[in-house]
Design an enzyme around this catalytic site. Sequence first.
Site, PDB file in Angstrom:
ATOM      1  N   HIS A 115      -9.662   1.334   4.845  1.00  0.00           N
ATOM      2  CA  HIS A 115      -8.370   1.560   5.519  1.00  0.00           C
ATOM      3  C   HIS A 115      -8.565   2.590   6.633  1.00  0.00           C
ATOM      4  O   HIS A 115      -9.332   3.542   6.487  1.00  0.00           O
ATOM      5  CB  HIS A 115      -7.329   2.048   4.505  1.00  0.00           C
ATOM      6  CG  HIS A 115      -5.953   2.061   5.084  1.00  0.00           C
ATOM      7  ND1 HIS A 115      -5.507   3.066   5.912  1.00  0.00           N
ATOM      8  CD2 HIS A 115      -4.937   1.159   5.000  1.00  0.00           C
ATOM      9  CE1 HIS A 115      -4.267   2.788   6.294  1.00  0.00           C
ATOM     10  NE2 HIS A 115      -3.897   1.634   5.757  1.00  0.00           N
ATOM     11  N   GLY A 147       2.182   2.524  10.804  1.00  0.00           N
ATOM     12  CA  GLY A 147       3.121   3.623  10.568  1.00  0.00           C
ATOM     13  C   GLY A 147       3.973   3.992  11.775  1.00  0.00           C
ATOM     14  O   GLY A 147       4.653   5.016  11.766  1.00  0.00           O
ATOM     15  N   SER A 180       3.100  -1.875  10.548  1.00  0.00           N
ATOM     16  CA  SER A 180       4.544  -1.908  10.809  1.00  0.00           C
ATOM     17  C   SER A 180       5.177  -3.270  10.560  1.00  0.00           C
ATOM     18  O   SER A 180       6.079  -3.692  11.298  1.00  0.00           O
ATOM     19  CB  SER A 180       4.855  -1.420  12.239  1.00  0.00           C
ATOM     20  OG  SER A 180       4.467  -0.068  12.373  1.00  0.00           O
ATOM     21  N   ASN A 239       0.874  -1.175   0.000  1.00  0.00           N
ATOM     22  CA  ASN A 239       0.000   0.000   0.000  1.00  0.00           C
ATOM     23  C   ASN A 239       0.912   1.225   0.000  1.00  0.00           C
ATOM     24  O   ASN A 239       1.460   1.591   1.032  1.00  0.00           O
ATOM     25  CB  ASN A 239      -0.893  -0.037   1.255  1.00  0.00           C
ATOM     26  CG  ASN A 239      -1.743   1.218   1.380  1.00  0.00           C
ATOM     27  OD1 ASN A 239      -1.809   2.011   0.443  1.00  0.00           O
ATOM     28  ND2 ASN A 239      -2.383   1.386   2.523  1.00  0.00           N
ATOM     29  N   TRP A 240       1.047   1.813  -1.187  1.00  0.00           N
ATOM     30  CA  TRP A 240       1.994   2.927  -1.317  1.00  0.00           C
ATOM     31  C   TRP A 240       1.420   4.242  -0.801  1.00  0.00           C
ATOM     32  O   TRP A 240       2.116   5.262  -0.800  1.00  0.00           O
ATOM     33  CB  TRP A 240       2.412   3.105  -2.782  1.00  0.00           C
ATOM     34  CG  TRP A 240       3.312   2.031  -3.307  1.00  0.00           C
ATOM     35  CD1 TRP A 240       3.940   1.046  -2.596  1.00  0.00           C
ATOM     36  CD2 TRP A 240       3.720   1.847  -4.674  1.00  0.00           C
ATOM     37  NE1 TRP A 240       4.689   0.269  -3.423  1.00  0.00           N
ATOM     38  CE2 TRP A 240       4.571   0.734  -4.712  1.00  0.00           C
ATOM     39  CE3 TRP A 240       3.443   2.514  -5.872  1.00  0.00           C
ATOM     40  CZ2 TRP A 240       5.152   0.269  -5.899  1.00  0.00           C
ATOM     41  CZ3 TRP A 240       4.005   2.063  -7.055  1.00  0.00           C
ATOM     42  CH2 TRP A 240       4.857   0.954  -7.071  1.00  0.00           C
ATOM     43  N   LYS A 241       0.176   4.232  -0.445  1.00  0.00           N
ATOM     44  CA  LYS A 241      -0.486   5.451   0.062  1.00  0.00           C
ATOM     45  C   LYS A 241      -0.218   6.617  -0.913  1.00  0.00           C
ATOM     46  O   LYS A 241      -0.197   6.386  -2.122  1.00  0.00           O
ATOM     47  CB  LYS A 241      -0.032   5.736   1.494  1.00  0.00           C
ATOM     48  CG  LYS A 241      -0.224   4.498   2.383  1.00  0.00           C
ATOM     49  CD  LYS A 241      -0.048   4.739   3.840  1.00  0.00           C
ATOM     50  CE  LYS A 241      -0.244   3.416   4.581  1.00  0.00           C
ATOM     51  NZ  LYS A 241      -0.198   3.543   6.040  1.00  0.00           N
ATOM     52  N   GLU A 246      -5.615  -4.666  10.979  1.00  0.00           N
ATOM     53  CA  GLU A 246      -4.579  -3.646  11.161  1.00  0.00           C
ATOM     54  C   GLU A 246      -4.894  -2.822  12.402  1.00  0.00           C
ATOM     55  O   GLU A 246      -5.697  -1.880  12.323  1.00  0.00           O
ATOM     56  CB  GLU A 246      -4.536  -2.707   9.954  1.00  0.00           C
ATOM     57  CG  GLU A 246      -4.272  -3.390   8.631  1.00  0.00           C
ATOM     58  CD  GLU A 246      -3.708  -2.412   7.608  1.00  0.00           C
ATOM     59  OE1 GLU A 246      -2.557  -2.606   7.205  1.00  0.00           O
ATOM     60  OE2 GLU A 246      -4.405  -1.453   7.239  1.00  0.00           O
ATOM     61  N   GLU A 250      -6.871   5.009   7.589  1.00  0.00           N
ATOM     62  CA  GLU A 250      -6.622   6.415   7.235  1.00  0.00           C
ATOM     63  C   GLU A 250      -7.831   7.005   6.506  1.00  0.00           C
ATOM     64  O   GLU A 250      -8.134   8.183   6.657  1.00  0.00           O
ATOM     65  CB  GLU A 250      -5.338   6.526   6.395  1.00  0.00           C
ATOM     66  CG  GLU A 250      -4.102   6.330   7.263  1.00  0.00           C
ATOM     67  CD  GLU A 250      -2.900   5.739   6.571  1.00  0.00           C
ATOM     68  OE1 GLU A 250      -2.867   5.679   5.319  1.00  0.00           O
ATOM     69  OE2 GLU A 250      -1.965   5.293   7.286  1.00  0.00           O
TER      70      GLU A 250
END
Length: 248
Positions: free
Chosen positions: A95, A173, A211, A10-12, A167, A97
Amino acid sequence: MKNNTYCIANWKMCLNKRESINYIENFLKFDLSINSAQIIICPSFPSLDSISSIKQNEIEFGTQNISEYDKGAYTGEVSVSMAEELNCQWSIVGHSERRKFFGDSNDIVANKMNQIYNSSLNPILCIGETLDERQSGLTFNILEKQIDNAFSKVDFSINKNVLIAYEPVWAIGTGISADIEIIEENMNFIKNFIKKFDGKNCNICLLYGGSVDKDNALEIYSLKEVSGFLIGTSSLNPETFYSIYKQF
Ligand code: PGA
């Protein structure tokens, strides 16, 4: 190696188009036939077209988000049919975020799951509790609610491969994954809870995210219910991502 294993990047909003193309060109130099883990890359939307059209069979592609609507006057949104056109087989949904910064409620997640179900995409559903929720002893309630809501509008007669990524929000992160005992306990809980979908046509695999790095991946993967990872930070460099993949 387990039956189905997934290694998802997941490159965000971290890599632009040029960086994404460079990444894929470098990543494809590695031997991607050393195991049968499915690699799925989820770049930002502007990079998707260029990198998903680079010829390769070993990698599948996914979006990091998808609209809850079909088509129409929804400024800034990307629909499932637009993602299908760009060779995507997957979409991340829910997700943390998105939930935290963009108001993706359980209800919106349900609409997005429904869109994904009615397309050729398969969902990578993210669930997980915040630190507050964990400290208040609410983890199981939150996980149950997120799962129930996410599936509340789907048509179970449609056959899907569903990935559920557990998650813990407090591990994302931070550079420190959840303790192995916590991951195991929550994975077992989720595994039991989703038994109610048995016989409903969806093939669910559980992943861990938060992480994951080359030093903790193998231990987490050794847990019975963990079929792979959703990886943010450690997926941003092709060498590091490969060093996780090759451990499966
Ligand atoms: P992280 O992100 O690996 O940087 O913790 C994981 C995720 O957000 O999916």
